[in-house]
Design a protein around this motif. Sequence first.
Motif, PDB file in Angstrom:
ATOM      1  N   ASP A  91      33.061  39.993  37.007  1.00 48.93           N
ATOM      2  CA  ASP A  91      33.632  39.301  38.229  1.00 48.93           C
ATOM      3  C   ASP A  91      33.002  39.271  39.530  1.00 48.93           C
ATOM      4  O   ASP A  91      32.606  38.466  40.162  1.00 48.93           O
ATOM      5  CB  ASP A  91      35.284  39.384  38.315  1.00 48.93           C
ATOM      6  N   PHE A  92      32.889  40.736  39.800  1.00 51.40           N
ATOM      7  CA  PHE A  92      32.110  41.020  40.882  1.00 51.40           C
ATOM      8  C   PHE A  92      30.721  40.733  41.029  1.00 51.40           C
ATOM      9  O   PHE A  92      30.254  40.044  42.157  1.00 51.40           O
ATOM     10  CB  PHE A  92      32.119  42.740  40.950  1.00 51.40           C
ATOM     11  N   THR A  93      30.112  40.715  39.950  1.00 48.34           N
ATOM     12  CA  THR A  93      28.619  40.185  39.752  1.00 48.34           C
ATOM     13  C   THR A  93      28.703  38.746  40.229  1.00 48.34           C
ATOM     14  O   THR A  93      27.692  38.157  40.747  1.00 48.34           O
ATOM     15  CB  THR A  93      27.953  40.444  38.325  1.00 48.34           C
ATOM     16  N   LEU A  94      29.542  37.790  39.430  1.00 53.34           N
ATOM     17  CA  LEU A  94      29.413  36.331  39.702  1.00 53.34           C
ATOM     18  C   LEU A  94      29.734  36.088  41.120  1.00 53.34           C
ATOM     19  O   LEU A  94      29.174  35.168  41.869  1.00 53.34           O
ATOM     20  CB  LEU A  94      30.726  35.724  38.720  1.00 53.34           C
ATOM     21  N   GLN A  95      30.820  36.741  41.662  1.00 53.87           N
ATOM     22  CA  GLN A  95      31.079  36.292  42.939  1.00 53.87           C
ATOM     23  C   GLN A  95      30.038  36.483  44.083  1.00 53.87           C
ATOM     24  O   GLN A  95      29.598  35.637  44.696  1.00 53.87           O
ATOM     25  CB  GLN A  95      32.430  37.359  43.476  1.00 53.87           C
ATOM     26  N   ILE A 134      34.241  29.259  42.092  1.00 54.88           N
ATOM     27  CA  ILE A 134      34.705  28.318  42.933  1.00 54.88           C
ATOM     28  C   ILE A 134      35.202  29.036  44.257  1.00 54.88           C
ATOM     29  O   ILE A 134      35.133  28.662  45.155  1.00 54.88           O
ATOM     30  CB  ILE A 134      35.981  27.269  42.434  1.00 54.88           C
ATOM     31  N   SER A 135      36.121  30.042  43.890  1.00 57.68           N
ATOM     32  CA  SER A 135      36.430  30.849  45.083  1.00 57.68           C
ATOM     33  C   SER A 135      35.440  31.428  46.008  1.00 57.68           C
ATOM     34  O   SER A 135      35.490  31.412  47.273  1.00 57.68           O
ATOM     35  CB  SER A 135      37.410  32.092  44.361  1.00 57.68           C
ATOM     36  N   ALA A 136      34.288  31.717  45.374  1.00 57.91           N
ATOM     37  CA  ALA A 136      33.119  32.237  46.029  1.00 57.91           C
ATOM     38  C   ALA A 136      32.588  31.360  47.014  1.00 57.91           C
ATOM     39  O   ALA A 136      31.919  31.512  48.078  1.00 57.91           O
ATOM     40  CB  ALA A 136      32.295  32.984  45.169  1.00 57.91           C
ATOM     41  N   CYS A 137      32.620  30.250  46.450  1.00 56.99           N
ATOM     42  CA  CYS A 137      31.961  28.796  47.184  1.00 56.99           C
ATOM     43  C   CYS A 137      32.922  28.633  48.297  1.00 56.99           C
ATOM     44  O   CYS A 137      32.353  28.439  49.441  1.00 56.99           O
ATOM     45  CB  CYS A 137      31.944  27.885  46.341  1.00 56.99           C
ATOM     46  N   GLN A 138      33.962  28.677  48.246  1.00 60.08           N
ATOM     47  CA  GLN A 138      35.018  28.367  49.182  1.00 60.08           C
ATOM     48  C   GLN A 138      34.930  29.414  50.299  1.00 60.08           C
ATOM     49  O   GLN A 138      34.827  29.048  51.627  1.00 60.08           O
ATOM     50  CB  GLN A 138      36.370  28.401  48.682  1.00 60.08           C
ATOM     51  N   GLN A 139      34.663  30.585  49.934  1.00 64.11           N
ATOM     52  CA  GLN A 139      34.583  31.840  51.020  1.00 64.11           C
ATOM     53  C   GLN A 139      33.328  31.751  51.524  1.00 64.11           C
ATOM     54  O   GLN A 139      33.090  31.828  52.944  1.00 64.11           O
ATOM     55  CB  GLN A 139      34.940  32.956  50.296  1.00 64.11           C
ATOM     56  N   SER A 140      32.108  31.474  50.841  1.00 64.47           N
ATOM     57  CA  SER A 140      31.037  31.529  51.567  1.00 64.47           C
ATOM     58  C   SER A 140      30.281  30.236  52.207  1.00 64.47           C
ATOM     59  O   SER A 140      29.387  30.308  52.911  1.00 64.47           O
ATOM     60  CB  SER A 140      29.813  32.176  50.608  1.00 64.47           C
ATOM     61  N   GLY A 141      30.997  29.326  52.180  1.00 62.23           N
ATOM     62  CA  GLY A 141      30.644  28.112  52.872  1.00 62.23           C
ATOM     63  C   GLY A 141      29.525  27.399  51.986  1.00 62.23           C
ATOM     64  O   GLY A 141      29.040  26.080  52.677  1.00 62.23           O
TER      65      GLY A 141
END
Length: 241
Positions: A91-95, A134-141
């Motif tokens: 999970d960490f790697t993907l994020q 998807i959550s990482a995209c939301q957070q990172s812009g």
Amino acid sequence: MTRIYIPEPLSGAQIIDLPASAAQHLVQVLRLRAGDAFVCFDGRGGEYPATLVEVSKRSARAELGARVQISRESPLDLRLAQCVSKGERMDFTLQKAVELGVTRITPILSARAVVKLDEDRWSKKLEHWQGVIISACQQSGRTRIPTLVAPVKLDAWLTQQDFGLGVLLDPAAHTSLATLPAPGGAVTLLIGPEGGLADDEIARAQTAGMIGVRMGPRILRTETAGLAALAALQARLGDWQ
């Protein structure tokens, strides 16, 4: 500004019913109310300013403004082939790979893989990983969702792929990232599992056209190696210059 991914194609100047998961996150987790602003994006580039116009316990509606053409994607087409690691490590790697601009993620099953699941559990795992992305995209812009493909055995992946510039992280290699040629297209990183790739796997990857690269004198963990290489490539060739 809170950003929410909507999987359906969006257009400006309309009122939409938010998906149940998005409505729950905005209303129950973030405690937004009617009149509060946020941003929507559909993963196809650009984003939409939005305002909550109707809120209930189980649903919400939002008014979208005009589409804002904005891109935060890297000029590098960075692809990560990551041998599957246990639980939160993967999970960490993907994020973090998403935050670093990766465009495609392929979970790899190698000889020393420690995660072995049946088909149904792999399907659930992929669904979970897609949520992490998807959550990482939301957070990172980010305005585009990286592609996540189904897990594949290493040998099958090696015969099926057009790597572009293929980079295999190998502690025994003599080449460094600084001496790699500038890519004419995609850059594909292959990262081994917790126990590393077997010698014969490394040999097959090199036969398939991948270049062995050493990331300094220290041995990096599987959840560190790919992220370090992605960051170094962004600094040298991407949008960190």
